[in-house]
Design a protein around this motif. Structure first.
Motif, PDB file in Angstrom:
ATOM      1  N   CYS A   1     -24.608  16.573  64.651  1.00  0.00           N
ATOM      2  CA  CYS A   1     -25.657  16.491  65.658  1.00  0.00           C
ATOM      3  C   CYS A   1     -24.999  16.137  66.986  1.00  0.00           C
ATOM      4  O   CYS A   1     -24.289  15.136  67.083  1.00  0.00           O
ATOM      5  CB  CYS A   1     -26.682  15.425  65.294  1.00  0.00           C
ATOM      6  SG  CYS A   1     -27.894  15.092  66.605  1.00  0.00           S
ATOM      7  N   ASN A   2     -25.241  16.935  67.995  1.00  0.00           N
ATOM      8  CA  ASN A   2     -24.797  16.640  69.349  1.00  0.00           C
ATOM      9  C   ASN A   2     -26.007  16.604  70.269  1.00  0.00           C
ATOM     10  O   ASN A   2     -26.982  17.312  70.045  1.00  0.00           O
ATOM     11  CB  ASN A   2     -23.793  17.685  69.829  1.00  0.00           C
ATOM     12  CG  ASN A   2     -22.468  17.548  69.127  1.00  0.00           C
ATOM     13  OD1 ASN A   2     -22.219  18.168  68.100  1.00  0.00           O
ATOM     14  ND2 ASN A   2     -21.602  16.710  69.679  1.00  0.00           N
ATOM     15  N   TYR A   3     -25.925  15.788  71.292  1.00  0.00           N
ATOM     16  CA  TYR A   3     -27.075  15.637  72.170  1.00  0.00           C
ATOM     17  C   TYR A   3     -26.658  15.739  73.631  1.00  0.00           C
ATOM     18  O   TYR A   3     -25.482  15.572  73.983  1.00  0.00           O
ATOM     19  CB  TYR A   3     -27.780  14.306  71.911  1.00  0.00           C
ATOM     20  CG  TYR A   3     -26.958  13.102  72.288  1.00  0.00           C
ATOM     21  CD1 TYR A   3     -26.106  12.499  71.366  1.00  0.00           C
ATOM     22  CD2 TYR A   3     -27.025  12.564  73.573  1.00  0.00           C
ATOM     23  CE1 TYR A   3     -25.338  11.402  71.715  1.00  0.00           C
ATOM     24  CE2 TYR A   3     -26.254  11.469  73.926  1.00  0.00           C
ATOM     25  CZ  TYR A   3     -25.417  10.897  72.985  1.00  0.00           C
ATOM     26  OH  TYR A   3     -24.648   9.810  73.330  1.00  0.00           O
ATOM     27  N   SER A   4     -27.654  15.974  74.446  1.00  0.00           N
ATOM     28  CA  SER A   4     -27.479  15.988  75.889  1.00  0.00           C
ATOM     29  C   SER A   4     -28.627  15.195  76.485  1.00  0.00           C
ATOM     30  O   SER A   4     -29.790  15.520  76.265  1.00  0.00           O
ATOM     31  CB  SER A   4     -27.499  17.426  76.413  1.00  0.00           C
ATOM     32  OG  SER A   4     -27.497  17.447  77.831  1.00  0.00           O
ATOM     33  N   TYR A   5     -28.262  14.116  77.211  1.00  0.00           N
ATOM     34  CA  TYR A   5     -29.299  13.248  77.784  1.00  0.00           C
ATOM     35  C   TYR A   5     -28.684  12.412  78.880  1.00  0.00           C
ATOM     36  O   TYR A   5     -27.603  11.854  78.689  1.00  0.00           O
ATOM     37  CB  TYR A   5     -29.891  12.360  76.695  1.00  0.00           C
ATOM     38  CG  TYR A   5     -31.026  11.462  77.157  1.00  0.00           C
ATOM     39  CD1 TYR A   5     -30.965  10.082  76.981  1.00  0.00           C
ATOM     40  CD2 TYR A   5     -32.151  11.994  77.760  1.00  0.00           C
ATOM     41  CE1 TYR A   5     -31.999   9.256  77.388  1.00  0.00           C
ATOM     42  CE2 TYR A   5     -33.193  11.176  78.184  1.00  0.00           C
ATOM     43  CZ  TYR A   5     -33.111   9.814  77.994  1.00  0.00           C
ATOM     44  OH  TYR A   5     -34.136   9.011  78.406  1.00  0.00           O
ATOM     45  N   SER A   6     -29.347  12.301  79.985  1.00  0.00           N
ATOM     46  CA  SER A   6     -28.784  11.603  81.139  1.00  0.00           C
ATOM     47  C   SER A   6     -28.891  10.091  81.024  1.00  0.00           C
ATOM     48  O   SER A   6     -28.152   9.364  81.682  1.00  0.00           O
ATOM     49  CB  SER A   6     -29.488  12.065  82.410  1.00  0.00           C
ATOM     50  OG  SER A   6     -30.882  11.845  82.305  1.00  0.00           O
ATOM     51  N   GLY A   7     -29.796   9.596  80.183  1.00  0.00           N
ATOM     52  CA  GLY A   7     -29.981   8.153  80.064  1.00  0.00           C
ATOM     53  C   GLY A   7     -29.284   7.605  78.840  1.00  0.00           C
ATOM     54  O   GLY A   7     -28.387   8.213  78.268  1.00  0.00           O
ATOM     55  N   SER A   8     -29.707   6.398  78.427  1.00  0.00           N
ATOM     56  CA  SER A   8     -29.156   5.771  77.236  1.00  0.00           C
ATOM     57  C   SER A   8     -29.941   6.289  76.024  1.00  0.00           C
ATOM     58  O   SER A   8     -31.137   6.030  75.920  1.00  0.00           O
ATOM     59  CB  SER A   8     -29.277   4.259  77.339  1.00  0.00           C
ATOM     60  OG  SER A   8     -28.719   3.639  76.204  1.00  0.00           O
ATOM     61  N   PRO A   9     -29.313   6.980  75.116  1.00  0.00           N
ATOM     62  CA  PRO A   9     -30.072   7.662  74.060  1.00  0.00           C
ATOM     63  C   PRO A   9     -30.474   6.749  72.910  1.00  0.00           C
ATOM     64  O   PRO A   9     -29.778   5.813  72.565  1.00  0.00           O
ATOM     65  CB  PRO A   9     -29.079   8.718  73.579  1.00  0.00           C
ATOM     66  CG  PRO A   9     -27.745   8.064  73.766  1.00  0.00           C
ATOM     67  CD  PRO A   9     -27.860   7.227  75.008  1.00  0.00           C
ATOM     68  N   GLU A  10     -31.636   7.082  72.340  1.00  0.00           N
ATOM     69  CA  GLU A  10     -32.028   6.504  71.073  1.00  0.00           C
ATOM     70  C   GLU A  10     -32.142   7.663  70.087  1.00  0.00           C
ATOM     71  O   GLU A  10     -32.889   8.609  70.323  1.00  0.00           O
ATOM     72  CB  GLU A  10     -33.369   5.771  71.185  1.00  0.00           C
ATOM     73  CG  GLU A  10     -33.315   4.506  72.006  1.00  0.00           C
ATOM     74  CD  GLU A  10     -32.294   3.502  71.473  1.00  0.00           C
ATOM     75  OE1 GLU A  10     -31.717   2.745  72.276  1.00  0.00           O
ATOM     76  OE2 GLU A  10     -32.074   3.470  70.233  1.00  0.00           O
ATOM     77  N   LEU A  11     -31.376   7.577  69.010  1.00  0.00           N
ATOM     78  CA  LEU A  11     -31.272   8.717  68.106  1.00  0.00           C
ATOM     79  C   LEU A  11     -31.739   8.387  66.709  1.00  0.00           C
ATOM     80  O   LEU A  11     -31.647   7.229  66.261  1.00  0.00           O
ATOM     81  CB  LEU A  11     -29.825   9.216  68.075  1.00  0.00           C
ATOM     82  CG  LEU A  11     -29.441   9.920  69.380  1.00  0.00           C
ATOM     83  CD1 LEU A  11     -28.012   9.628  69.751  1.00  0.00           C
ATOM     84  CD2 LEU A  11     -29.674  11.408  69.248  1.00  0.00           C
ATOM     85  N   PHE A  12     -32.221   9.421  66.040  1.00  0.00           N
ATOM     86  CA  PHE A  12     -32.807   9.288  64.714  1.00  0.00           C
ATOM     87  C   PHE A  12     -32.375  10.468  63.836  1.00  0.00           C
ATOM     88  O   PHE A  12     -32.052  11.544  64.347  1.00  0.00           O
ATOM     89  CB  PHE A  12     -34.345   9.321  64.795  1.00  0.00           C
ATOM     90  CG  PHE A  12     -34.956   8.313  65.722  1.00  0.00           C
ATOM     91  CD1 PHE A  12     -34.977   8.523  67.086  1.00  0.00           C
ATOM     92  CD2 PHE A  12     -35.527   7.155  65.222  1.00  0.00           C
ATOM     93  CE1 PHE A  12     -35.552   7.606  67.951  1.00  0.00           C
ATOM     94  CE2 PHE A  12     -36.106   6.221  66.076  1.00  0.00           C
ATOM     95  CZ  PHE A  12     -36.120   6.445  67.432  1.00  0.00           C
ATOM     96  N   TRP A  13     -32.412  10.227  62.529  1.00  0.00           N
ATOM     97  CA  TRP A  13     -32.353  11.313  61.559  1.00  0.00           C
ATOM     98  C   TRP A  13     -33.632  11.291  60.736  1.00  0.00           C
ATOM     99  O   TRP A  13     -34.005  10.248  60.195  1.00  0.00           O
ATOM    100  CB  TRP A  13     -31.137  11.168  60.647  1.00  0.00           C
ATOM    101  CG  TRP A  13     -29.871  11.702  61.242  1.00  0.00           C
ATOM    102  CD1 TRP A  13     -28.897  10.996  61.871  1.00  0.00           C
ATOM    103  CD2 TRP A  13     -29.446  13.072  61.255  1.00  0.00           C
ATOM    104  NE1 TRP A  13     -27.898  11.833  62.291  1.00  0.00           N
ATOM    105  CE2 TRP A  13     -28.201  13.116  61.918  1.00  0.00           C
ATOM    106  CE3 TRP A  13     -29.982  14.270  60.760  1.00  0.00           C
ATOM    107  CZ2 TRP A  13     -27.498  14.302  62.117  1.00  0.00           C
ATOM    108  CZ3 TRP A  13     -29.282  15.433  60.954  1.00  0.00           C
ATOM    109  CH2 TRP A  13     -28.049  15.451  61.629  1.00  0.00           C
ATOM    110  N   TYR A  14     -34.277  12.476  60.667  1.00  0.00           N
ATOM    111  CA  TYR A  14     -35.455  12.653  59.824  1.00  0.00           C
ATOM    112  C   TYR A  14     -35.085  13.610  58.694  1.00  0.00           C
ATOM    113  O   TYR A  14     -34.238  14.496  58.848  1.00  0.00           O
ATOM    114  CB  TYR A  14     -36.622  13.236  60.628  1.00  0.00           C
ATOM    115  CG  TYR A  14     -37.376  12.207  61.444  1.00  0.00           C
ATOM    116  CD1 TYR A  14     -36.848  11.714  62.632  1.00  0.00           C
ATOM    117  CD2 TYR A  14     -38.601  11.718  61.013  1.00  0.00           C
ATOM    118  CE1 TYR A  14     -37.535  10.764  63.374  1.00  0.00           C
ATOM    119  CE2 TYR A  14     -39.296  10.775  61.746  1.00  0.00           C
ATOM    120  CZ  TYR A  14     -38.758  10.297  62.921  1.00  0.00           C
ATOM    121  OH  TYR A  14     -39.446   9.357  63.661  1.00  0.00           O
TER     122      TYR A  14
END
Lengths: 117, 107
Positions: free
Chosen positions: B23-36
Motif C-alpha cells: 500500500c502506498n499513499y499520497s497525502y500532503s498532511g499527517s496520514p492516518e492509515l487503516f487496513w480493512y
C-alpha cells in the motif's frame, strides 16, 4: 449494540428507471454516514457522506443523489438509472468525535447488488 | 488530494509462506492509515489501524513516511487469511480506499 441495515439486498432495474436504496443505523446517534460503490478493479469509491440531517457532501459528479431525512437514515437515489450505475453499493457509519474522527472505525452494511439492464 | 495505491490485484501464496500486501499513499498532511478486510460472504470490516500499532490475527503494518507506504505483513499465512484487503487513508474529512488486493492462500 450498534447495527446497520441496508435494503434491498439485490435489485435488477431497467435503464431509465428510478432508484431508491435505504440505509438505517441503530444503537447510536448523530453518526457520520457514507455511501460507497464497490466495482471490480476500482475498489471502494466514496459517493456521498453526511455529518448530520440534511447535510450531504457529494464526492463524484454522477447520476446519483443522497438524502438524510432522519438522523439515522441515509438514502441513495436516482431519477433515471444508467447502465454504468450497476455495482455493489455499501453504506457505512462512524462515530463523530470531532478532531479524533480520523481515528474512528467505519462500520459497513451488508450492501446492495444493483444490476441495470 | 489524497490517493491510495495497491499495486497488486491478486496475491497468491501457499500456507505458511510470508505475506506482504503493498500500500502506498499520497497525502500532503499527517496520514492516518487503516487496513480493512472482507472475507467471503462477510461484511467489510476493520483489520487494523496505524494509530493503534497493533497486531491483529498475526498481521502488522508499519507506516513508512519516507517511502509513503503502509504495507500489511504476516510471517506465516493461513488459509483463513484468504480475503479481499483494502488499504485506506483518512484525510480531508473522509476515508479514501485503494482498489484492493485479493489474497489467496492455498494449502
Amino acid at each position: 449494540s450498534q447495527t446497520i441495515h441496508q435494503w434491498p439486498a439485490t435489485l435488477v432495474q431497467p435503464v431509465g428507471s428510478p432508484l431508491s436504496l435505504e440505509c438505517t443505523v441503530e444503537g447510536t446517534s448523530n453518526p457520520n454516514l457514507y455511501w460507497y460503490r464497490q466495482a471490480a478493479g476500482r475498489g471502494l469509491q466514496l459517493l456521498f457522506y453526511s455529518v448530520g440531517i440534511g447535510q450531504i457532501s457529494s464526492e463524484v459528479p454522477q447520476n446519483l443523489s443522497a438524502s438524510r431525512p432522519q438522523d439515522r437514515q441515509f438514502i441513495l437515489s436516482s431519477k433515471k438509472l444508467l447502465l454504468s450505475d450497476s455495482g455493489f453499493y455499501l453504506c457505512a457509519w462512524s462515530d463523530f468525535r470531532g478532531t479524533s474522527a480520523k481515528y474512528n472505525e467505519q462500520f459497513f452494511g451488508p450492501g446492495t447488488r444493483l444490476t441495470v439492464l | 488530494a489524497q490517493r491510495v495505491t495497491q499495486p497488486e490485484k491478486l496475491l497468491s501464496v501457499f500456507k505458511g509462506a510470508p505475506v506482504e500486501l503493498k500500500c502506498n499513499y499520497s497525502y500532503s498532511g499527517s496520514p492516518e492509515l487503516f487496513w480493512y478486510v472482507q472475507y467471503s460472504r462477510q461484511r467489510l470490516q476493520l483489520l487494523l489501524r496505524h494509530i493503534s500499532r497493533e497486531s491483529i490475527k498475526g498481521f502488522t503494518a508499519d507506516l513508512n513516511k519516507g517511502e509513503t507506504s503502509f504495507h500489511l505483513k504476516k510471517p506465516f499465512a493461513q488459509e483463513e487469511d484468504s480475503a479481499m484487503y483494502y488499504c485506506a487513508l483518512w484525510g480531508f474529512q473522509k476515508l479514501v480506499f485503494g482498489t484492493g488486493t485479493r489474497l489467496l492462500v492455498s494449502p
